[in-house]
Enzyme design. Structure first.
Site, mmCIF file in Angstrom:
data_model
loop_
_atom_site.group_PDB
_atom_site.id
_atom_site.type_symbol
_atom_site.label_atom_id
_atom_site.label_comp_id
_atom_site.label_asym_id
_atom_site.label_seq_id
_atom_site.Cartn_x
_atom_site.Cartn_y
_atom_site.Cartn_z
ATOM 1 N N GLU A 83 0.846 -1.206 0.000
ATOM 2 C CA GLU A 83 0.000 0.000 0.000
ATOM 3 C C GLU A 83 0.874 1.247 0.000
ATOM 4 O O GLU A 83 0.605 2.231 -0.693
ATOM 5 C CB GLU A 83 -0.921 -0.002 1.225
ATOM 6 C CG GLU A 83 -1.933 -1.130 1.165
ATOM 7 C CD GLU A 83 -2.860 -1.139 2.357
ATOM 8 O OE1 GLU A 83 -2.377 -1.409 3.479
ATOM 9 O OE2 GLU A 83 -4.059 -0.850 2.189
ATOM 10 N N GLU A 95 -4.118 -9.276 3.562
ATOM 11 C CA GLU A 95 -4.934 -8.988 4.762
ATOM 12 C C GLU A 95 -6.142 -9.902 4.909
ATOM 13 O O GLU A 95 -6.525 -10.278 6.015
ATOM 14 C CB GLU A 95 -5.416 -7.529 4.739
ATOM 15 C CG GLU A 95 -4.352 -6.506 5.078
ATOM 16 C CD GLU A 95 -3.426 -6.151 3.922
ATOM 17 O OE1 GLU A 95 -3.493 -6.808 2.862
ATOM 18 O OE2 GLU A 95 -2.625 -5.222 4.080
#
Ligand SMILES: NC(=O)c1ccc[n+]([C@@H]2O[C@H](COP(=O)([O-])OP(=O)(O)OC[C@H]3O[C@@H](n4cnc5c(N)ncnc54)[C@H](O)[C@@H]3O)[C@@H](O)[C@H]2O)c1
Length: 701
Positions: free
Chosen positions: A107, A127
């Site tokens: 990210e 995740e």
């Protein structure tokens, strides 16, 4: 001006290193340093570009998982404010990726203006595997870079892509074959000379692929998730966030993502999955086996018996590059075993998961033979012959005579005493149980059964070799059925009693599936076959304690010649060629007759009772296993159940489930069952102590 070793100037490019061993996770201390370095670069008039890379073997493994749910995870400078600094500046920032860029690491890389990577680097947002979604902007930035289809696949599976695929997808801008920092600096120079440079992924308001942006696309994908990831909130929320990237402006999409992340991070599902993540790491720490324990080299593996288990075990080793001798006593059994192996591999090829060349290489590593003496070359022997102590005795005596000194001698027995098996040799320290699950080429769990004499070296060697074949080893002690099968027999007993008391097989199965199990008890038994259990019940009948009640339902069904799917009927009936269980009135009659014979008045049974009776039976036995020291910690039991028995990961395993419900409540209910249903329900002393002390299995002290 910063002068430390994690900040360097190459011409007019500042190179910043993320330095937080072992995986450069973006914990608070690293963020403080990174923020200072970025400010130094931006404030330095002689600097016109920035390269950010990772110190050591990788770019960044992600957020600090241990800090989730703690104030430190968002303490300033937060990753958001660091990203805001990059975005507010005019200086191009290049993320130079090697090894891994995972989770928050990716990210962060996506919030830089450009990304370059070394061959073999892995980029992913895992995740969802922890019951979460990428909460650092990943769900908004990735679709803007690679389009809805690829973004959705990466985010909802959590699987990483390598740098070549990343280049094709548009996730990175260049593959750097040589020195990464040098290449990244050269890339930055080119960008600066081509001003104006690109804005970051946040500013690309328009989705890259329009094909993926339609409502119909997301509706179809949602339906696929509902089918394939039944009951899981995280994949669903991941999809909602990616869809939001197409629905909302960037900042609103970010706010939506944050809100959904906060819901997930506090959910039982995510807590359960994080529990399992840490449980795997804890399981690697074995009492009496120091991390630096010497290991024996394993190159050549011999598997004895080419039946159901031996074939799958041989495939697992051959697929991981080991040389395998598959040894049989009967030519027709060897032929059948090798044929099954070829068939299994062919089906993998037909599904496009392996190439024919790969499969040929794997099959070539398996040498089938009828010559027992082939064990002499093996560093590890895994015995998977009939489950009969007399047969095991004969085999282990022969192994003792034929194997080279130092060879590890493993048995795949499901229930037999590993200490007794070891006693058939003069090298008990080398004997161990490696209990694979069926189908052995697929199932990830291996119970590593430690005998009383097994040496730490042999345990360490087996832990390592099991990991090398991509499986999860969990060390257990010797007891009847070890951990998984010992517990499952209590669950099975209650399921059977529930039939006699008033439920039907289909009601029990549906309640258990609604709870989240991969399959209900009875459909599962029909798949596995009823004959093995029947044989063992007949064998054990003379030793059964008289004060315990036994259901006769399974025996009656076997007496009818119904052994499950393989005979076209078991608890259900099956149309020819179909695996769909069909409820059968004949079985209802058998159940009613057994109940009448046992003097049981049948009554309506609620789904809640089905789940409580079966799950609490697992928990009570798990607690007894724990109190006997058969496993080191409750989370080992959870790993066994989730990876070997289709227990839903979102519930964290039976012991985690008990902690979630609260041990006081679980204990009180088990006491009620004890009063109503008798001695099978004798509560575990450990459970009682923890419940009364307000403790949990996770924190028993
Ligand atoms: N089937 C399961 O689901 C399962 C799961 C875990 C463990 N196990 C255990 O694995 C072992 C094997 O089970 P299986 O289901 O594969 O049995 P199986 O009957 O399918 O296969 C056993 C094979 O061993 C061969 N064999 C017998 N004696 C031999 C000898 N002396 N030398 C070489 N080969 C010999 C037989 O010919 C047969 O092909 C058992 O101990 C069983 O308890 C089975």
């Amino acid at each position: 001006m910063t002068t430390d070793s994690n900040y360097a100037i190459h011409g007019s490019t500042a190179v910043i290193y993320l330095d937080n061993p072992p995986v450069n996770s973006l914990g608070h201390a690293l963020r403080v340093q990174l923020d200072a370095h970025l400010r130094a670069a931006i404030d330095d008039p002689s600097v016109d570009s920035v390269v950010i890379t990772g110190r050591g073997k990788l770019f960044c493994g992600g957020a600090d998982v241990k800090a989730f749910n703690t104030p430190m995870s968002r303490a300033e400078p937060s990753s958001r404010s660091i990203i805001a600094r990059i975005e507010a500046g005019t200086m191009p920032v290049v993320a130079a990726i090697h090894g891994n860029a995972l989770g928050l690491g990716l990210e962060f890389a996506m919030s830089c203006h450009y990304r370059v990577a070394s061959p073999g680097a892995r980029l992913g947002l895992p995740e969802v595997k922890l019951g979460l979604l990428p909460g650092g902007g990943g769900t908004q930035r990735l679709p803007r870079l690679v389009g809805a289809q690829a973004a959705l696949r990466m985010i909802t599976t959590g699987d990483a892509v390598d740098s070549r695929e990343a280049l094709e997808l548009g996730l990175i801008d260049e593959l750097i074959e040589g020195d990464l920092v040098e290449g990244a600096v050269a890339f930055a120079r080119r960008i600066v000379s081509q001003a104006p440079h690109r804005v970051t992924s946040r500013m690309r308001a328009e989705p890259v692929d329009t094909e993926g942006s339609t409502t119909a696309f997301f509706a179809a994908q949602r339906a696929v998730l509902e089918r394939d990831r039944r009951g899981l909130a995280a994949p669903r929320e991941c999809l909602a966030c990616v869809e939001a990237a197409y629905r909302l402006p960037f900042d609103e999409g970010m706010a939506f993502e944050r809100e959904r992340f906060d819901v997930l991070v506090n959910s039982v599902e995510s807590k359960a999955m994080r529990h399992l993540f840490f449980a795997e790491r804890a399981a690697a720490r074995v009492e009496g086996v120091a991390p630096d324990t010497a290991q024996r080299p394993i190159r050549h593996v011999a598997v004895l018996g080419a039946g159901t288990m031996g074939g799958g075990i041989a495939m697992s080793f051959a697929s991981a590059g080991f040389q395998v001798s598959l040894i049989e006593s009967k030519p027709e059994a060897l032929e059948r075993g090798l044929g099954n192996i070829r068939k299994n591999y062919a089906s993998t090829v037909s599904k496009g998961r392996l190439s024919q060349a790969d499969v040929d290489a794997r099959i070539a590593r398996i040498g089938g033979t009828l010559d027992f003496q082939a064990v002499a070359q093996a560093d590890l022997v895994i015995e998977a012959v009939f489950e009969d102590m007399a047969v095991k005795k004969e085999v282990f005596e022969k192994l003792d005579a034929a194997c080279k000194p130092g060879a590890v001698l493993a048995t795949n027995t499901s229930r037999l005493d590993v200490n007794t098996i070891a006693s058939f040799t003069r090298r008990q320290q080398d004997v161990i149980g490696l209990h694979f699950f069926s189908p052995a080429n697929v199932m990830r769990l291996v119970e590593v059964v430690r005998g009383q004499a097994t040496s730490p070296e042999v345990i360490a060697t087996c832990l390592s070799v099991v990991r090398k074949i991509g499986k999860l080893p969990v060390v257990v002690g010797v007891c009847d059925g070890f951990v998984g099968n010992r517990m499952v027999s209590h669950y099975a007993r209650e399921a059977e009693f529930l039939l006699e008391e008033g439920a039907t097989p289909q009601q029990v199965d549906r309640a258990l599936q609604d709870f989240g199990l991969a399959m209900g008890r009875f459909a599962m038994t029909d798949l596995a076959g009823l004959d093995i259990g029947w044989a063992s019940r007949k064998r054990l009948a003379p030793t059964r304690p008289a004060h315990l009640r036994y259901s006769k339902v399974a025996d009656r069904i076997c007496e009818m010649g119904r052994f499950g799917q393989k005979t076209g009927a078991g608890y259900y009936r099956y149309e020819s060629g179909s695996r769909t269980p069909i409820p059968d009135p004949e079985i209802d009659a058998v159940i009613a007759a057994c109940a009448a014979e046992a003097g049981i008045e049948r009554r309506p049974i609620s789904d809640e009772e089905i789940v409580e009776r079966t799950m609490y039976a697992l928990i009570n036995e798990g607690a007894k296993i724990l109190e006997e020291g058969v496993v080191q910690r409750a989370s080992d039991i959870d790993l066994i159940y989730v990876n070997g028995y289709g227990f839903p990961a979102r519930r964290g395993g039976p012991m985690f489930l008990a902690d979630t419900i609260g041990l006081a409540k679980v204990y009180a209910r088990i006491c009620q069952f004890h009063a109503t249903h008798g001695e099978w329900w004798k509560p575990s002393a450990l459970l009682q102590r923890l419940a009364e002390g307000g403790k949990t299995f996770a924190k028993p002290e």
